[in-house]
Design a protein around this motif. Structure first.
Motif, PDB file in Angstrom:
ATOM      1  N   ARG A 184       0.813  -1.230   0.000  1.00 28.29           N
ATOM      2  CA  ARG A 184       0.000   0.000   0.000  1.00 28.29           C
ATOM      3  C   ARG A 184       0.840   1.269   0.000  1.00 28.29           C
ATOM      4  NH1 ARG A 184      -2.111   0.812   4.376  1.00 28.29           N
ATOM      5  NH2 ARG A 184      -1.492  -0.976   5.655  1.00 28.29           N
ATOM      6  N   THR A 185       2.134   1.137   0.233  1.00 27.32           N
ATOM      7  CA  THR A 185       2.977   2.336   0.320  1.00 27.32           C
ATOM      8  C   THR A 185       4.043   2.322  -0.776  1.00 27.32           C
ATOM      9  OG1 THR A 185       4.304   1.218   2.023  1.00 27.32           O
ATOM     10  CG2 THR A 185       2.554   2.668   2.775  1.00 27.32           C
ATOM     11  N   VAL A 186       5.177   1.694  -0.505  1.00 28.70           N
ATOM     12  CA  VAL A 186       6.317   1.747  -1.419  1.00 28.70           C
ATOM     13  C   VAL A 186       5.966   1.195  -2.794  1.00 28.70           C
ATOM     14  CG1 VAL A 186       8.682   0.957  -1.789  1.00 28.70           C
ATOM     15  CG2 VAL A 186       7.932   1.593   0.504  1.00 28.70           C
ATOM     16  N   TRP A 187       5.369  -0.008  -2.827  1.00 27.56           N
ATOM     17  CA  TRP A 187       5.101  -0.642  -4.131  1.00 27.56           C
ATOM     18  C   TRP A 187       4.000   0.093  -4.893  1.00 27.56           C
ATOM     19  CZ3 TRP A 187       7.313  -3.166  -7.675  1.00 27.56           C
ATOM     20  CH2 TRP A 187       6.590  -3.876  -8.643  1.00 27.56           C
ATOM     21  N   GLN A 188       2.946   0.505  -4.209  1.00 30.55           N
ATOM     22  CA  GLN A 188       1.856   1.205  -4.885  1.00 30.55           C
ATOM     23  C   GLN A 188       2.347   2.521  -5.488  1.00 30.55           C
ATOM     24  OE1 GLN A 188      -2.050   1.157  -2.998  1.00 30.55           O
ATOM     25  NE2 GLN A 188      -2.271   3.332  -3.433  1.00 30.55           N
TER      26      GLN A 188
END
Length: 249
Positions: A184-188
């Motif tokens: 939900r943070t780095v990859w998104q």
């Protein structure tokens, strides 16, 4: 992989990729393959097409749907997407399960400090697999060694294996939480930016750092909760001694 200078018809490409021609055509129709080089009405495919099919197979094995793969490939030009996705799979390596180890019975006994009395229980639980002859496969080697060491202390291996299942059930939820946080943070953010090559290093660093962070978090929580559990044992033993019923300890 066959050399980059090779060119094949679609049936030969499918054979090299271990797919049916129908599957290759389906991937091409979804835009997952670059266009072939046309000679008349015949399309010729090269190493880049084989690499893409291998990547699709790998992503599907990792749990990506074809729709998800299509969106990721569309996010950037073909070569950039392919490199980014391939590097993503490489970066996930630290999170993969510990691979099994194949040993002889003699090597296993040496590895764990002698043939354990719990060997049959480990086989029955699926932690150790007999391969025939003198060879065995040890699944989750570090966990097997920990179990053998605990059994050497006098803890029943069957009870240890039941405890292991309880721990794994709880850790599934913990692992899902950490991976979801990454997603939900780095990859998104990385996907939303179009999988930019200059952002790969940040993602790589996050992946490499998250596993030890997660491990320290779990260990820290365990260190907080274990004294409570031991304290309960001490209080229980104290009460038994006070009551004079030592036979129940």
């Amino acid at each position: 992989m066959v050399g980059a200078v090779a060119e094949w018809t679609i049936d030969r490409l499918a054979a090299h990729a271990g797919m049916t021609v129908r599957n290759v055509r389906a991937h091409a129709a979804r835009g997952l393959l670059p266009p072939p080089r046309m000679q008349g009405r015949t399309g010729f495919y090269g190493a880049e097409h084989l690499a893409r099919l291998e990547l699709i197979t790998h992503l599907q094995a990792e749990g990506f749907s074809l729709a998800a793969i299509e969106r990721l490939v569309e996010a950037t030009p073909n070569q950039s997407a392919e490199r980014a996705l391939a590097q993503y799979l490489e970066m996930m390596t630290p999170w993969r399960a510990e691979p099994p180890v194949e040993l002889t019975r003699e090597e296993f006994a040496s590895w764990v400090g002698g043939e354990p009395a719990s060997f049959e229980a480990l086989v029955e639980a699926g932690m150790v697999e007999e391969m025939g002859g003198d060879h065995i496969r040890v699944h989750s080697p570090e966990m097997v060694r920990a179990g053998v060491e605990a059994a050497a202390l006098g803890l029943p291996v069957e009870a240890l294996l039941r405890t292991r299942e309880t721990v794994l059930a709880h850790l599934d939820e913990v692992a899902d939480g950490f991976v979801d946080l990454f997603r939900r943070t780095v990859w998104q953010e990385f996907v939303a930016a179009g999988l930019p090559l200059d952002g790969l290093e940040n993602v790589r660093h996050a992946v490499a750092s998250l596993q030890p962070i997660a491990a320290r978090t779990v260990m820290s929580a365990f260190r907080e909760t274990m004294p409570r559990a031991v304290g309960e044992l001490v209080r229980e033993a104290s009460q038994v001694l006070e009551d004079g019923d030592v036979g129940t300890i």
